[in-house]
Design an enzyme around this catalytic site. Structure first.
Site, mmCIF file in Angstrom:
data_model
loop_
_atom_site.group_PDB
_atom_site.id
_atom_site.type_symbol
_atom_site.label_atom_id
_atom_site.label_comp_id
_atom_site.label_asym_id
_atom_site.label_seq_id
_atom_site.Cartn_x
_atom_site.Cartn_y
_atom_site.Cartn_z
ATOM 1 N N GLU A 76 -1.498 -1.625 -2.035
ATOM 2 C CA GLU A 76 -2.233 -0.953 -2.840
ATOM 3 C C GLU A 76 -2.527 -1.459 -4.390
ATOM 4 O O GLU A 76 -3.657 -1.491 -4.915
ATOM 5 C CB GLU A 76 -1.790 0.841 -3.056
ATOM 6 C CG GLU A 76 -2.200 1.368 -1.476
ATOM 7 C CD GLU A 76 -0.804 1.167 -0.536
ATOM 8 O OE1 GLU A 76 0.054 0.446 -1.015
ATOM 9 O OE2 GLU A 76 -0.861 1.615 0.416
ATOM 10 N N HIS A 145 2.018 13.781 1.004
ATOM 11 C CA HIS A 145 0.761 13.436 1.534
ATOM 12 C C HIS A 145 -0.350 14.425 1.263
ATOM 13 O O HIS A 145 -1.357 14.423 1.898
ATOM 14 C CB HIS A 145 1.199 13.245 2.821
ATOM 15 C CG HIS A 145 1.058 11.876 3.532
ATOM 16 N ND1 HIS A 145 2.037 11.244 3.168
ATOM 17 C CD2 HIS A 145 0.535 11.246 4.530
ATOM 18 C CE1 HIS A 145 2.045 10.032 3.760
ATOM 19 N NE2 HIS A 145 1.120 9.886 4.609
#
Ligand SMILES: Cc1ncc(C[n+]2csc(CCOP(=O)(O)OP(=O)(O)O)c2C)c(N)n1
Lengths: 343, 323
Positions: A76, A145
């Site tokens: 990322e 998450h």
């Protein structure tokens, strides 16, 4: 194009209007941008999966080719830098993350680089990238998450941050973000994905930095963002039944923040509840409350109330989740503490 | 290798000019007119000169806070650089960047980051764009040994290899990261030297020998420009000055003054000058003349910077967002 002022999925749609699912509205925006502008490409882990990032990128790699909609390594940080470099090279990258939590791995590139490159070089270059990330609230997704990071992400000059609440805006803000010459972060809330809305087929943009009044009212302003606007509209409906007339303001953008709209509404109603899906401390609600205190104190007839998630990591367990997430009833309760009973 | 005389002289000119600029900055730094941290390039000039000699204006480069040499060798404007070091409105970043954030788009210098390793993926992304656009431009990024310890180095090279991107990673291994020696930070050779040559062209070169750098860089660029993918060039050198600021830091005690001496004797400019004279590429008089011209150019640049206006406080909020 008239603004959609009501909770779309409760509204009777006119036969002339096309209703589209929220993720499909995003997909349509990407599809149109890819078709219109050869500089645009879409990247992200799983954007070319069969599911296509909850449907938001579904089939784009087939329509536009694998060179323009492609999967990335699990990297990322560097992939954000790759997007920046590509933007400096004249491209218009859209980098998609299916969980906003992963943004933390990108902050050096997003904050230290993308958000600074224009300023540090006094405008010599621009970094037109779009980073899209979804708050993965769902079935016990838990602490890593389903974080709502808008409070953290709205702090950086040089980075624009938007959070749509309707399918119409999801498409229009995506197209506006792609057209913008600055880094734009779009934070989506997964809860919005279950809704449909009236979405014109044509290409249009929704201005970044402009909020909208979703419901006019006179007793209290409920200012919210993303999925909390829907909760606010549901709350307003129930409040109307007990004689309280709430105005619902959808902030839509967090940076730039539409202060004028908030203050105008506050001038009218004299009371403010701010609602956000993020944490309370140092977040969206805190910022809007500070604006009210700093610039709207003369209008305030009662203290500002914040309806947010409590300062605790997101739990996974169902019963704890129930206690964690703020919703319609919390907004109603907050409103009732500052608006005198009507009936 | 048969290098044209013009190129040889321009390599010398680039190195000498960078050295003289650094010396001028150093001699004036104490006057406190340059209120910005400086990271001098003294001793490393052969790397910027040898690499940039292969580059066209449309070959983008990305650099670090230690980028005076790369900026100049790539053709960055000297006046704008010196003005930026004075944080003046006429500086290349209008006083918003300072010494660590130089840019000159007309020369293909797209900016420098003060975050170690920060430009590695950005250069990779630029190469991605150039390739997608069908250009044969090669992107270069310069970085220190410290940057190879950042995870983003691995990520960036991996992506460049995966997509066969035309990017050349130029590692300037000057042994030091602030006061920490490379041997205390990593063990063995850089892992990418063991990469499959099919995926990554790699070379290691004496960074104080400008012709060696020039030659190796030439191979790396030929590789990248012909569409074969990225290259990794490690240039072995030494940081003669302290990490930041001016003057010798030999008295600080973290490294041996003898080492500094040894490396100072391996000055890339002095040795190349001797070679040019020995090979009769140029006469001593002409080289002196070159030096004098450079001195004048630098004096003018400092005069320009001194006479230039400072940014106004009322302009504080400019340049946050682009149109
Ligand atoms: C990510 C990051 N970590 C730490 C620093 C502080 N820092 C600035 S320069 C430097 C040394 C870097 O050494 P190297 O990469 O070898 O480059 P050199 O200074 O020798 O040119 C450090 C640790 C930084 N700027 N960025």
């Amino acid at each position: 194009m008239p603004e959609v002022r009501e909770l779309e999925w409760l509204r009777e749609s006119k036969p002339s209007e096309r209703m589209l699912g929220y993720p499909q509205a995003i997909c349509e925006a990407l599809d149109q941008a890819l078709a219109l502008d050869p500089r645009v490409f879409v990247m992200g882990q799983g954007v070319d999966d069969p599911g296509g990032m909850f449907g938001t990128t579904k089939g784009l790699h087939n329509t536009h080719g694998a060179a323009r909609c492609f999967d990335t390594p699990l990297a990322e940080a560097s992939m954000t830098g790759v997007a920046i470099g590509a933007a400096l090279g004249g491209m218009r990258p859209v980098y998609m993350h299916n969980r906003s939590d992963f943004l933390f791995l990108t902050l050096d590139q997003l904050v230290n680089h993308a958000s600074k490159w224009h300023y540090m070089f006094a405008g010599a270059v621009s970094v037109p990238i779009v980073v899209w990330a979804c708050i993965g609230r769902g079935w016990g997704s838990g602490a890593q998450h389903s974080q709502a990071l808008q409070g953290t992400m709205m702090q950086y000059p040089g980075l624009k941050v938007v959070m749509p609440s309707t399918a119409y805006d999801a498409k229009g803000l995506m197209l506006a973000a792609i057209a913008d010459n600055n880094p734009v972060l779009i934070l989506e809330h997964r809860h919005n994905f279950k809704y449909k809305g009236a979405v014109p087929e044509k290409v249009y943009t929704v201005p970044i930095g402009k909020g909208v009044v979703r419901r006019a009212g006179s007793d209290v302003t409920i200012a919210g963002i993303s999925n909390m606007v829907n909760e606010a509209l549901l709350a307003a409906k129930d409040l109307a039944a007990i004689g309280i007339d709430a105005e619902v303001v959808d902030l839509r953008s967090l940076r730039p923040l539409d202060e004028t709209l908030v203050l105008e509404s506050l001038r009218k109603t004299g009371r403010l509840v701010v609602t956000d899906s993020g944490w309370k401390t140092g977040g969206v609600a805190a910022e809007v409350a500070a604006i009210a205190a700093e610039k709207g104190l003369e209008f305030l007839k009662a203290p500002v109330r914040r309806v947010t998630c409590p300062d605790v990591p997101t739990p996974s367990g169902y019963t704890l989740e129930q206690a964690f997430y703020a919703a319609k009833d919390d907004i109603i309760e907050a409103v009732r503490t500052i608006v005198p009973p009507r009936r | 290798m048969n290098i044209p005389r013009e190129t040889l002289l321009s390599l010398y000119h680039d190195m000498l000019r960078t050295r003289r600029v650094e010396e001028s900055i150093e001699s004036l730094y104490h006057e406190d007119q340059m209120k910005t941290p400086i990271h001098l390039y003294i001793g490393q000039e052969a790397i910027a000169a040898g690499v940039c000699a292969h580059l066209r204006d449309d070959d983008p480069i990305f650099t670090t806070y230690r980028s005076h040499g790369q900026y100049l060798s790539k053709g960055g404007d000297l006046n704008s650089m010196i003005a930026e070091l004075h944080c003046k409105e006429t500086g290349c970043s209008k006083g918003r960047g300072g010494s660590m954030h130089l840019i000159d788009l007309s020369a293909g210098h797209y900016g420098s980051s003060a975050i170690v390793g920060g430009c590695l993926p950005i250069a990779t992304g630029m190469a991605f764009a150039k390739k997608a656009q069908g250009s044969d431009a090669v992107t270069v990024t310069f970085f220190g040994d410290g940057a190879t310890e950042e995870g983003i180095f691995y990520e960036s090279v991996n992506y460049a290899m995966l997509k066969k991107l035309p990017v050349v990673f130029v590692l300037e291994n000057n042994e030091w990261a602030v006061c920490s020696h490379v041997s205390t930070r990593k063990i063995g050779e850089n892992l990418f030297h063991g990469a499959d040559p099919e995926h990554l062209y790699t070379a290691k070169v004496d960074g104080n020998a400008v012709l060696d750098v020039y030659e190796e860089a030439g191979r790396a660029f030929a590789h990248a420009r012909s569409g074969k993918g990225p290259a990794f060039l490690e240039c072995m050198t030494y940081r003669i000055r302290g990490h930041a600021g001016s003057g010798s830091d030999a008295d600080l005690g973290y490294r041996s003054p003898e080492d500094i001496e040894v490396w100072a004797k391996r000055c890339p400019i002095r040795s190349f000058r001797a070679w040019l004279l020995r090979e009769e590429v140029e006469t001593p008089i002409e080289l002196e003349r070159m030096d004098a011209q450079i001195e004048t150019e630098i004096e003018n640049a400092f005069a320009f910077a001194t006479a230039s206006p400072l940014p106004k406080g009322e302009d504080l909020l400019l340049h946050i967002y682009g149109e």
